[in-house]
Write a protein that holds these residues in place. Structure first.
Motif, PDB file in Angstrom:
ATOM      1  N   MET A 130       0.839  -1.179   0.000  1.00 29.38           N
ATOM      2  CA  MET A 130       0.000   0.000   0.000  1.00 29.38           C
ATOM      3  C   MET A 130       0.887   1.247   0.000  1.00 29.38           C
ATOM      4  O   MET A 130       1.539   1.534   0.961  1.00 29.38           O
ATOM      5  CB  MET A 130      -0.819  -0.014   1.285  1.00 29.38           C
ATOM      6  N   GLU A 131       0.958   1.944  -1.106  1.00 27.14           N
ATOM      7  CA  GLU A 131       1.852   3.094  -1.113  1.00 27.14           C
ATOM      8  C   GLU A 131       1.155   4.305  -1.713  1.00 27.14           C
ATOM      9  O   GLU A 131       0.300   4.188  -2.561  1.00 27.14           O
ATOM     10  CB  GLU A 131       3.079   2.815  -1.988  1.00 27.14           C
ATOM     11  N   SER A 132       1.552   5.455  -1.276  1.00 26.06           N
ATOM     12  CA  SER A 132       1.077   6.685  -1.880  1.00 26.06           C
ATOM     13  C   SER A 132       2.135   7.724  -1.598  1.00 26.06           C
ATOM     14  O   SER A 132       3.116   7.456  -0.924  1.00 26.06           O
ATOM     15  CB  SER A 132      -0.231   7.124  -1.240  1.00 26.06           C
ATOM     16  N   ASP A 147      -2.354   1.909   7.379  1.00 25.37           N
ATOM     17  CA  ASP A 147      -2.834   0.530   7.285  1.00 25.37           C
ATOM     18  C   ASP A 147      -3.861   0.204   8.373  1.00 25.37           C
ATOM     19  O   ASP A 147      -4.240  -0.935   8.567  1.00 25.37           O
ATOM     20  CB  ASP A 147      -1.660  -0.460   7.341  1.00 25.37           C
ATOM     21  N   LYS A 194      -6.778   3.806   3.456  1.00 22.40           N
ATOM     22  CA  LYS A 194      -6.845   2.339   3.314  1.00 22.40           C
ATOM     23  C   LYS A 194      -8.162   1.917   2.652  1.00 22.40           C
ATOM     24  O   LYS A 194      -8.175   1.063   1.767  1.00 22.40           O
ATOM     25  CB  LYS A 194      -6.687   1.660   4.678  1.00 22.40           C
ATOM     26  N   TYR A 218      -7.834   2.779  -0.925  1.00 21.01           N
ATOM     27  CA  TYR A 218      -6.839   1.919  -1.580  1.00 21.01           C
ATOM     28  C   TYR A 218      -7.437   0.535  -1.849  1.00 21.01           C
ATOM     29  O   TYR A 218      -7.369   0.011  -2.968  1.00 21.01           O
ATOM     30  CB  TYR A 218      -5.579   1.805  -0.716  1.00 21.01           C
ATOM     31  N   ASP A 219      -8.009  -0.039  -0.817  1.00 21.80           N
ATOM     32  CA  ASP A 219      -8.539  -1.403  -0.963  1.00 21.80           C
ATOM     33  C   ASP A 219      -9.679  -1.462  -1.984  1.00 21.80           C
ATOM     34  O   ASP A 219      -9.763  -2.399  -2.768  1.00 21.80           O
ATOM     35  CB  ASP A 219      -9.046  -1.934   0.393  1.00 21.80           C
ATOM     36  N   LEU A 221      -8.228   2.503  -5.341  1.00 19.99           N
ATOM     37  CA  LEU A 221      -6.916   2.892  -5.869  1.00 19.99           C
ATOM     38  C   LEU A 221      -6.051   1.703  -6.287  1.00 19.99           C
ATOM     39  O   LEU A 221      -5.268   1.801  -7.236  1.00 19.99           O
ATOM     40  CB  LEU A 221      -6.168   3.742  -4.832  1.00 19.99           C
ATOM     41  N   SER A 222      -6.202   0.587  -5.592  1.00 19.64           N
ATOM     42  CA  SER A 222      -5.374  -0.582  -5.932  1.00 19.64           C
ATOM     43  C   SER A 222      -5.826  -1.229  -7.240  1.00 19.64           C
ATOM     44  O   SER A 222      -5.148  -2.106  -7.773  1.00 19.64           O
ATOM     45  CB  SER A 222      -5.439  -1.616  -4.800  1.00 19.64           C
ATOM     46  N   LYS A 223      -6.954  -0.768  -7.776  1.00 17.17           N
ATOM     47  CA  LYS A 223      -7.527  -1.428  -8.959  1.00 17.17           C
ATOM     48  C   LYS A 223      -7.403  -0.611 -10.239  1.00 17.17           C
ATOM     49  O   LYS A 223      -7.839  -1.045 -11.293  1.00 17.17           O
ATOM     50  CB  LYS A 223      -9.007  -1.732  -8.693  1.00 17.17           C
ATOM     51  N   ARG A 264       1.356   6.565  -8.378  1.00 21.49           N
ATOM     52  CA  ARG A 264       1.384   6.661  -6.909  1.00 21.49           C
ATOM     53  C   ARG A 264       1.767   8.052  -6.425  1.00 21.49           C
ATOM     54  O   ARG A 264       1.331   8.503  -5.385  1.00 21.49           O
ATOM     55  CB  ARG A 264       2.358   5.623  -6.335  1.00 21.49           C
TER      56      ARG A 264
END
Ligand SMILES: O=C(O)[C@H](O)[C@@H](O)[C@H](O)[C@H](O)COP(=O)(O)O
Length: 320
Positions: free
Chosen positions: A1-3, A142, A149, A152-153, A156-158, A163
């Motif tokens: 998980m990064e930003s 996290d 989070k 992201y979950d 953003l992770s998709k 980043r």
């Protein structure tokens, strides 16, 4: 998980400007003079709020700037919201090579789920997106309470947003420090041209804010009766006594929200029916406004995205 934590923006932007213009990941960004604000195509069901209906309750409404989309179901709402967001993304990517999007926490992230599906997953120019938070809980990124989070979950992770263009808070700072840091980050982005400033007020102008509302009518971390409602100098401030847990948060202030080009206020289900009824259904004295009613866009467009359940206590569910 990064930003990109805001405290590192300076270094990141210095690098980017030297090597690529603005963005390290997406190549040079080009900025063109912005033409007059254009409304996205209105769908058949997208209706302008009746001026007389809430003119005392809501300054934005009084100026005829509110629109209301009532979808049959929450699923339909999610489809409409994805289309609306994708159209604005195209518009801003074309016009100035960047699209600045502000997220809230809560149910909103679930509401934008269609954006990570076809056709939008492939067709949206994700490299142009710059993502911000209207409010954030002061917890580690996290942590289960983190709005970052959550986003992201669920989002953003998709999608391939660079980043370095995801501006999360610095979670190693106190609430005060994180608010200062986030404001400094926004100011740097104004200097580099990623963010615009509304000339009439001097506050940053985001292209689109995707906001949720709580059952008490709060938006961002601006709660009914709280002194922060009156903050009119800061861009980003902090709260340590939020009535909605967790208590420590940072939040954009009203002048920043009011400077937006577009706001989508997303409310679905039965949890906020009373606040929706108050916000859209009756006149109030100005001393008794919900935070959502206090939004007063300077030069923008405010659209309610609701499902039928959310407006079930309204007599006039879809205003003409
Ligand atoms: O940190 C938060 O709590 C959110 O950012 C907040 O601003 C949220 O948008 C509203 O509280 C609505 O939340 P719900 O959609 O969960 O009602």
């Amino acid at each position: 998980m990064e930003s990109r934590a805001c405290s590192y923006i300076s270094e990141s932007l210095a690098y980017s400007m030297l090597h690529h213009g603005v963005s390290r990941d997406s190549g040079p960004l080009t900025f063109h003079p912005k033409p007059p604000l254009q409304r996205p195509d209105a769908s058949a069901t997208l209706v302008r709020s009746r001026r007389s209906m809430a003119s005392e309750a809501n300054p934005a409404d009084a100026e005829g700037k509110q629109r209301r989309l009532v979808s049959e179901t929450e699923e339909d709402l999610a489809v409409a919201l994805a289309k609306y967001t994708a159209e604005l993304s195209d518009k801003y990517a074309r016009e100035r090579g960047a699209f600045t999007v502000v997220l809230s926490g809560g149910y909103l992230i679930h509401s934008i789920r269609k954006l990570v599906e076809s056709p939008y997953k492939e067709s949206v120019d994700w490299a142009k997106w710059h993502v911000f938070w209207v409010d954030e809980r002061v917890v580690k990124k996290d942590h289960v309470d983190s709005n970052y989070k959550l986003a992201y979950d669920g989002f953003l992770s998709k999608v391939p947003i660079p980043r370095s263009q995801v501006y999360s808070i610095n979670d190693s700072l106190s609430a005060e420090g994180a608010a200062d840091d986030y404001e400094a980050c926004l100011k740097q982005l104004v200097e580099t041209g990623v963010l615009e400033v509304l000339a009439s007020t001097g506050f940053p102008r985001f292209d689109l804010m995707l906001l949720g509302m709580g059952p008490d009518g709060h938006i961002a971390s601006l709660f009914p009766g709280h002194p922060l409602l009156k903050e009119n100098k800061r861009w980003v401030t902090y709260i340590k006594d939020s009535p909605k847990p967790p208590p420590q948060r940072i939040t954009f202030t009203f002048p920043v929200i009011d400077a937006s080009a577009y706001i989508a206020m997303v409310v679905a289900g039965s949890g906020e029916v009373d606040a929706v009824k108050k916000a859209l259904g009756c006149k109030d004295s100005s001393s008794d406004l919900l935070p959502v009613q206090m939004v007063s866009l300077e030069d923008g467009e405010f659209t309610w995205f609701t499902d039928k359940e959310a407006v079930s206590k309204l007599q006039n569910k879809a205003s003409p």
